[in-house]
Design a protein around this motif. Structure first.
Motif, PDB file in Angstrom:
ATOM      1  N   CYS A  90     -10.751  -4.005   2.012  1.00 54.96           N
ATOM      2  CA  CYS A  90     -10.120  -4.707   3.122  1.00 54.96           C
ATOM      3  C   CYS A  90     -10.994  -5.891   3.511  1.00 54.96           C
ATOM      4  O   CYS A  90     -12.221  -5.831   3.411  1.00 54.96           O
ATOM      5  CB  CYS A  90      -9.958  -3.794   4.336  1.00 54.96           C
TER       6      CYS A  90
ATOM      7  N   ARG B  21     -11.114  -8.458   6.855  1.00 53.92           N
ATOM      8  CA  ARG B  21     -10.564  -8.804   8.163  1.00 53.92           C
ATOM      9  C   ARG B  21     -11.366  -9.945   8.768  1.00 53.92           C
ATOM     10  O   ARG B  21     -12.579 -10.026   8.597  1.00 53.92           O
ATOM     11  CB  ARG B  21     -10.601  -7.590   9.095  1.00 53.92           C
TER      12      ARG B  21
ATOM     13  N   THR C 247      -5.886  -9.454   9.012  1.00 52.68           N
ATOM     14  CA  THR C 247      -6.219  -8.705   7.806  1.00 52.68           C
ATOM     15  C   THR C 247      -5.751  -9.507   6.594  1.00 52.68           C
ATOM     16  O   THR C 247      -4.555  -9.613   6.331  1.00 52.68           O
ATOM     17  CB  THR C 247      -5.563  -7.317   7.802  1.00 52.68           C
TER      18      THR C 247
ATOM     19  N   ASP D 240      -5.692  -5.854   2.347  1.00 59.04           N
ATOM     20  CA  ASP D 240      -5.399  -4.555   2.937  1.00 59.04           C
ATOM     21  C   ASP D 240      -5.415  -3.473   1.858  1.00 59.04           C
ATOM     22  O   ASP D 240      -4.459  -3.316   1.109  1.00 59.04           O
ATOM     23  CB  ASP D 240      -4.026  -4.604   3.628  1.00 59.04           C
ATOM     24  N   ARG D 241      -6.550  -2.788   1.740  1.00 59.75           N
ATOM     25  CA  ARG D 241      -6.697  -1.646   0.815  1.00 59.75           C
ATOM     26  C   ARG D 241      -6.340  -2.015  -0.630  1.00 59.75           C
ATOM     27  O   ARG D 241      -5.522  -1.365  -1.275  1.00 59.75           O
ATOM     28  CB  ARG D 241      -5.861  -0.467   1.306  1.00 59.75           C
TER      29      ARG D 241
ATOM     30  N   GLY E 259      -1.427  -9.501   1.646  1.00 57.41           N
ATOM     31  CA  GLY E 259      -2.743  -8.884   1.567  1.00 57.41           C
ATOM     32  C   GLY E 259      -2.840  -7.685   0.654  1.00 57.41           C
ATOM     33  O   GLY E 259      -3.898  -7.051   0.573  1.00 57.41           O
ATOM     34  N   ARG E 260      -1.755  -7.356  -0.028  1.00 60.07           N
ATOM     35  CA  ARG E 260      -1.754  -6.199  -0.922  1.00 60.07           C
ATOM     36  C   ARG E 260      -1.309  -6.630  -2.318  1.00 60.07           C
ATOM     37  O   ARG E 260      -0.693  -7.673  -2.483  1.00 60.07           O
ATOM     38  CB  ARG E 260      -0.821  -5.107  -0.407  1.00 60.07           C
TER      39      ARG E 260
END
Length: 251
Positions: free
Chosen positions: A18, A20, A29, A32-33, A227-228
């Protein structure tokens, strides 16, 4: 830093990463993961709309930033636990960067631009000259060593930038929109050069691009969204390479 270990381990390993920015209600963010493995010798294209996280991912891969949480292993080194100086040494030893805007020194010759990473590594003048000349020859610019950027076309400038990126024999070449300022013919030439460096020298290439036709030169295409990682797929029909015809300077 110790880069010894299992040679079969991925060159790049992101685990639940992650990133941020800011705090509280204003926090953003950017990643994200995200989990991602890239093996030594792969050519991976990263795509996604503006704000998808692909540029943040490239900054992390280039050891220019660190995760807020999760783990980034490069050559089995935990980048998040490294100091600023250790990350700088990683960049000097293992990484090459190519940018959309070339980022060449305007009043400096092609030869001197390519020598810069070697200068930072403390190589002596004779070795710098020899390695830079060889890198320029490898990208088809033998005979252009004394020309400044203003005397070169956009395609030639990007070739100088690529020579500068690979002159120190990096494990990983990070290319951020490398064809963004070029016409279609020059773009194809640059992509063919990146593929040759990947195949013949074994340099791992990770390239951010918004151009689907450029992404098709890669072996694998990873798409980011919000973000993924939205998708991570092998490119089953990469652009075929033309038959080798010897190196030559290009326009």
């Amino acid at each position: 830093m110790n880069d010894d270990g299992d040679s079969a381990a991925p060159l790049i390993r992101l685990r639940e990463v992650c990133k941020r920015y800011g705090h509280g209600a204003a926090a953003l963010t950017a990643l994200d993961r995200v989990s991602l493995d890239i093996a030594q010798g792969e050519f991976v294209a990263i795509m996604g709309p503006s704000g998808s996280g692909k540029s943040t991912a490239m900054n992390l891969l280039g050891c220019l930033d660190t995760p807020s949480s999760g783990q980034y292993l490069f050559h089995q080194i935990d980048v998040g636990a490294a100091t600023r100086d250790q990350r700088a040494r990683l960049r000097r030893r293992y990484l090459g960067f190519v940018f959309q805007g070339f980022n060449l020194l305007a009043r400096t010759s092609a030869q001197e631009n390519v020598e810069l990473p070697l200068l930072y590594r403390g190589e002596n003048a004779a070795r710098r000259h020899a390695l830079a000349a060889a890198a320029l020859a490898a990208v088809g610019l033998a005979g252009w060593e004394t020309h400044t950027p203003s005397e070169l076309s956009g395609g030639q400038q990007q070739r100088v930038a690529i020579a500068r990126a690979v002159v120190s024999a990096p494990s990983l070449l990070l290319a951020d929109e490398p064809t963004g300022n070029l016409d279609s013919q020059r773009s194809r030439e640059i992509m063919e050069l990146l593929v040759r460096l990947n195949r013949e020298q074994g340099i791992t290439v990770v390239m951010v691009t918004h151009e689907p036709d450029m992404a098709l030169y890669a072996q694998r295409i990873v798409r980011f969204l919000d973000g993924r990682i939205e998708s991570d797929e092998a490119n089953l029909q990469p652009v075929p390479m033309p038959a080798a015809s010897g190196e030559k300077a290009v326009s």
